[in-house]
Write a protein that holds these residues in place. Sequence first.
Motif, PDB file in Angstrom:
ATOM      1  N   ASP A 220       0.814  -1.217   0.000  1.00 38.29           N
ATOM      2  CA  ASP A 220       0.000   0.000   0.000  1.00 38.29           C
ATOM      3  C   ASP A 220       0.840   1.256   0.000  1.00 38.29           C
ATOM      4  O   ASP A 220       0.474   2.260  -0.605  1.00 38.29           O
ATOM      5  N   ASP A 221       1.972   1.207   0.691  1.00 37.88           N
ATOM      6  CA  ASP A 221       2.797   2.416   0.781  1.00 37.88           C
ATOM      7  C   ASP A 221       3.300   2.866  -0.575  1.00 37.88           C
ATOM      8  O   ASP A 221       3.620   4.028  -0.762  1.00 37.88           O
ATOM      9  N   PHE A 222       3.428   1.930  -1.491  1.00 36.68           N
ATOM     10  CA  PHE A 222       4.094   2.282  -2.740  1.00 36.68           C
ATOM     11  C   PHE A 222       3.152   2.247  -3.929  1.00 36.68           C
ATOM     12  O   PHE A 222       3.581   2.178  -5.071  1.00 36.68           O
ATOM     13  N   LYS A 223       1.861   2.320  -3.633  1.00 35.59           N
ATOM     14  CA  LYS A 223       0.869   2.270  -4.724  1.00 35.59           C
ATOM     15  C   LYS A 223       1.103   3.350  -5.762  1.00 35.59           C
ATOM     16  O   LYS A 223       0.829   3.159  -6.943  1.00 35.59           O
ATOM     17  N   SER A 227       1.577   4.100 -11.373  1.00 35.23           N
ATOM     18  CA  SER A 227       1.347   4.926 -12.566  1.00 35.23           C
ATOM     19  C   SER A 227       2.670   5.433 -13.123  1.00 35.23           C
ATOM     20  O   SER A 227       2.861   5.498 -14.339  1.00 35.23           O
ATOM     21  N   LEU A 228       3.602   5.757 -12.221  1.00 32.94           N
ATOM     22  CA  LEU A 228       4.908   6.211 -12.714  1.00 32.94           C
ATOM     23  C   LEU A 228       5.597   5.104 -13.493  1.00 32.94           C
ATOM     24  O   LEU A 228       6.202   5.348 -14.540  1.00 32.94           O
ATOM     25  N   ALA A 229       5.457   3.892 -12.972  1.00 29.53           N
ATOM     26  CA  ALA A 229       6.106   2.771 -13.647  1.00 29.53           C
ATOM     27  C   ALA A 229       5.513   2.562 -15.029  1.00 29.53           C
ATOM     28  O   ALA A 229       6.234   2.344 -16.012  1.00 29.53           O
ATOM     29  N   GLN A 266       4.335  -6.506 -11.179  1.00 27.64           N
ATOM     30  CA  GLN A 266       3.816  -7.806 -10.767  1.00 27.64           C
ATOM     31  C   GLN A 266       3.540  -7.889  -9.277  1.00 27.64           C
ATOM     32  O   GLN A 266       3.017  -8.903  -8.803  1.00 27.64           O
ATOM     33  N   CYS A 267       3.904  -6.825  -8.551  1.00 25.30           N
ATOM     34  CA  CYS A 267       3.573  -6.833  -7.122  1.00 25.30           C
ATOM     35  C   CYS A 267       2.139  -6.418  -6.885  1.00 25.30           C
ATOM     36  O   CYS A 267       1.654  -6.471  -5.758  1.00 25.30           O
ATOM     37  N   TYR A 268       1.486  -5.961  -7.948  1.00 25.65           N
ATOM     38  CA  TYR A 268       0.144  -5.394  -7.769  1.00 25.65           C
ATOM     39  C   TYR A 268      -0.848  -6.022  -8.732  1.00 25.65           C
ATOM     40  O   TYR A 268      -0.467  -6.505  -9.792  1.00 25.65           O
ATOM     41  N   PRO A 269      -2.129  -5.960  -8.396  1.00 27.76           N
ATOM     42  CA  PRO A 269      -3.143  -6.402  -9.350  1.00 27.76           C
ATOM     43  C   PRO A 269      -3.260  -5.372 -10.479  1.00 27.76           C
ATOM     44  O   PRO A 269      -2.662  -4.301 -10.369  1.00 27.76           O
ATOM     45  N   PRO A 270      -4.055  -5.667 -11.511  1.00 25.36           N
ATOM     46  CA  PRO A 270      -4.162  -4.707 -12.611  1.00 25.36           C
ATOM     47  C   PRO A 270      -4.665  -3.363 -12.083  1.00 25.36           C
ATOM     48  O   PRO A 270      -5.478  -3.316 -11.169  1.00 25.36           O
ATOM     49  N   PRO A 271      -4.182  -2.270 -12.654  1.00 24.71           N
ATOM     50  CA  PRO A 271      -4.548  -0.951 -12.123  1.00 24.71           C
ATOM     51  C   PRO A 271      -6.055  -0.702 -12.209  1.00 24.71           C
ATOM     52  O   PRO A 271      -6.707  -1.131 -13.162  1.00 24.71           O
ATOM     53  N   GLU A 272      -6.582  -0.027 -11.218  1.00 22.54           N
ATOM     54  CA  GLU A 272      -8.027   0.196 -11.200  1.00 22.54           C
ATOM     55  C   GLU A 272      -8.435   1.267 -12.184  1.00 22.54           C
ATOM     56  O   GLU A 272      -9.468   1.191 -12.812  1.00 22.54           O
ATOM     57  N   ASP A 273      -7.575   2.281 -12.306  1.00 22.00           N
ATOM     58  CA  ASP A 273      -7.895   3.394 -13.202  1.00 22.00           C
ATOM     59  C   ASP A 273      -7.927   2.911 -14.649  1.00 22.00           C
ATOM     60  O   ASP A 273      -6.971   2.326 -15.148  1.00 22.00           O
ATOM     61  N   ALA A 274      -9.034   3.182 -15.328  1.00 25.07           N
ATOM     62  CA  ALA A 274      -9.218   2.607 -16.667  1.00 25.07           C
ATOM     63  C   ALA A 274      -8.182   3.101 -17.663  1.00 25.07           C
ATOM     64  O   ALA A 274      -7.674   2.335 -18.482  1.00 25.07           O
ATOM     65  N   ALA A 275      -7.876   4.403 -17.578  1.00 22.75           N
ATOM     66  CA  ALA A 275      -6.920   4.959 -18.539  1.00 22.75           C
ATOM     67  C   ALA A 275      -5.557   4.317 -18.365  1.00 22.75           C
ATOM     68  O   ALA A 275      -4.879   3.949 -19.326  1.00 22.75           O
ATOM     69  N   LEU A 276      -5.166   4.172 -17.099  1.00 22.31           N
ATOM     70  CA  LEU A 276      -3.870   3.565 -16.820  1.00 22.31           C
ATOM     71  C   LEU A 276      -3.832   2.126 -17.312  1.00 22.31           C
ATOM     72  O   LEU A 276      -2.853   1.673 -17.905  1.00 22.31           O
ATOM     73  N   ARG A 277      -4.955   1.457 -17.066  1.00 22.43           N
ATOM     74  CA  ARG A 277      -4.999   0.055 -17.458  1.00 22.43           C
ATOM     75  C   ARG A 277      -4.872  -0.082 -18.962  1.00 22.43           C
ATOM     76  O   ARG A 277      -4.171  -0.962 -19.462  1.00 22.43           O
TER      77      ARG A 277
END
Lengths: 697, 153
Positions: A220-223, A227-229, A266-277
């Motif tokens: 959570d700290d690095f969520k 987007s930067l990645a 890969q540490c995170y699930p697919p991004p929630e934000d549609a544009a980012l996804r």
Amino acid sequence: MPAVSKGDGMRGLAVFISDIRNCKSKEAEIKRINKELANIRSKFKGDKALDGYSKKKYVCKLLFIFLLGHDIDFGHMEAVNLLSSNKYTEKQIGYLFISVLVNSNSDLIRLINNAIKNDLGSRNPTFMNLALHCIANVGSREMAEAFASEIPRILVAGDTMDSVKQSAALCLLRLNRTSPDLVPMGEWTARVVHLLNDQHLGVVTAATSLITTLAQKSPDDFKTAISLAVTRLSRIVTSACIDLQDYTYYFVAAPWLSVKLLRLLQCYPPPEDAALRSRLTECLETILNKAQEPPKSKKVQHSNAKNAVLFEAISLIIHHDSEPTLLVRACNQLGQFLQHRETNLRYLALESMCTLASSEFSHEAVKTHMETVINALKTERDVSVRQRAVDLLYAMCDRSNSKQIVAEMLSYLETADYSIREEIVLKVAILAEKYAVDYTWYVDTILNLIRIAGDYVSEEVWYRVIQIVINRDDVQGYAAKTVFEALQAPACHENLVKVGGYILGEFGNLIAGDSRSSPLVQFNLLHSKFHLCSVPTRALLLSAYIKFINLFPEVKGTIQDVLRSDSQLRNADVELQQRAVEYLRLSCIASTDILATVLEEMPPFPERESSILAKLKKKKGSMNVPDIDDSKKNMNGNGNVEHNNNNEPNEVTTKVYVRITAKQNCFEPGFKHCQSRGLAHIFSKIVPGFTYVKLKC
Amino acid sequence: MRFLLLFSRQGKLRLQKWYTPLTEREKKKIIRDMTTMVLARQPRSCNFLHWKDLKIIYKRYASLYFCLGVESQENELLALEVIHRYVELLDKYFGNVCELDIIFNFEKAYFILDEFLMGGEVQETSKQTINRCIENSDMLQETMEEYMSKPAF
């Protein structure tokens, strides 16, 4: 004359190394080394202080001797002294020595930490880098305590040079791995994430590595890094070669950074934000597209780097497991690699496909490649590639192809490397049980396993087949017949004798009608193997004999004669002797009714999770064993499943019903006790009231 | 990355770098296992192996085997390129590097490695930058005479 080294060459060192290489024997080498050690010792103890160059040379010699494999118990002090020199090369050697020969002497540690502190605060980037390197190399608790708070500050300070930032990031990474509690990330988190925007790609690379490790512990700290990645990744992937200048590796744009960014994602699930996804999806599609383009260079380095990014992208696609189109494309790409000229790519494709097979979106797509994989199993020269093929067949197995896959694995087993046989046996056993519609097939498969690779069939496997046969009425007769036939073979494996002995003991009556498998024939068959078997098997066979006495009174006399023989009654092994004595006595004194009750057919085993799967997981360690889909079929068709929470192996037991007096309490539950009392003693007291006692068979 | 080893075809260790704390006994065991495993490989097999819970990536350059032990989530192909990049750096520094260079200048081999990898991670992937750093540390350029006038013991 040895090759002249560049820069500050140490001639004495080169001569020493030459001497060592010219030594004709181990003794000569040790002699030369001892001579040198004495020389160095005297120089270190000498009256006049050594100059920096000499100290450096001797410390380096000591290092060389240590790396050859000999123990060094002095020189640390001199190495620590070198740390405070102003000459870079002397410092370097000092740091190298103490990183390689880590010493836990607390005085030295204090001095070392002091030197490091000075170098960190020196504002000289080269010295700072040396110090950070040393901390990263040694990573001891004391160093972590001393510097863990200092390093993040250096990392995010505005005036830190890029190279130092990189070192600081990786140093922090190392400290976080060894002493995570001492690394205070709280206040620095946002600034560290911000490093992903840095202009210098080296800094971004190091920061990505750091964030990936930190994000695994506290995602959570690095969520904000996600987007930067993604932005960074898409910039790299769509860039032309010249943009990235020196970070292009053989025409591939920043492969290391790309892979690290993909790993971070890969540490995170697919991004929630549609544009980012959608941006990320575009990115991944671009990477997949590039794989289809003609290569820009013939060199293997180009294809390795390009494919490294491709494989990591596929890993991410599999991890997200959310975009069917991407998954199918990934599967197709891997399918192409399955037949590539390069062995490495075939290996990696097989490995990647294993994980793909467990995703519901792509499972069917993976199955289309079954023929290729089976072919690989048969034709690949490299045993590691064949192993991956086995893993993949296991992962892609389902109801539609189980028979074929098990058959292929069995035929592979006949010629497989000994080191991998046990694993294949476990896998075949699991698959056979899981996908058995017709349990006669299951029994055949297990017996085949024993025939082909008996030595590698562990207890869990043959316990399981017995449990299943006992629980399923419909296959008992078949099992008895098949086992009987299998035992006819002149040389059969001891595991087969165990299984055969148990099954015939329980269900031999189902085939006793046929004259070819009459009771006497069955008994003689088993007994012919008796002397070839080890003690536990013989013990099992004795139990089978007493069951025969119950099932077939006509052979009672023959069996009693066998039990009566000296080789049984006076057998050196305690267990065998006791069984022979007790079974003989039991057969003499018990009436047919009692005997029938005592030796009644085994009731069904309670449902338990298969211990075979647990054993396979343990064997594979942390490598992923794809968990085959768990729609477990019950052993006897009813709905209750008990879970074996404790770790007792599912032992096959012979349940002996024992009646005890309620009042007299002449017997306590627990089989050890029962054995010591002797069965015959107990049977002299017959009263209503039952208890089960489990005797190991 | 857990470790990096360089050894010759006879199994002689030329360089060893460990990225996790291990006892000397454990190190010796790993070295033995690696040399046996890698030297036993057929010539046209793939460059990857499984060993315990690690992946082993190895490649032969002339008479030296480069062997990396990495964790199971690492990217194998990229690890191969890590090895290649290190060889390129050595080559640039020594000029047509050979095993002898690494034997006689082992400390330089370690320094170059340290510029490239740190704590088991790739630190810097720009070839130019690394070479610049290494050259900076070679501040003394001496002639053959100066070298020969140094003490020989």
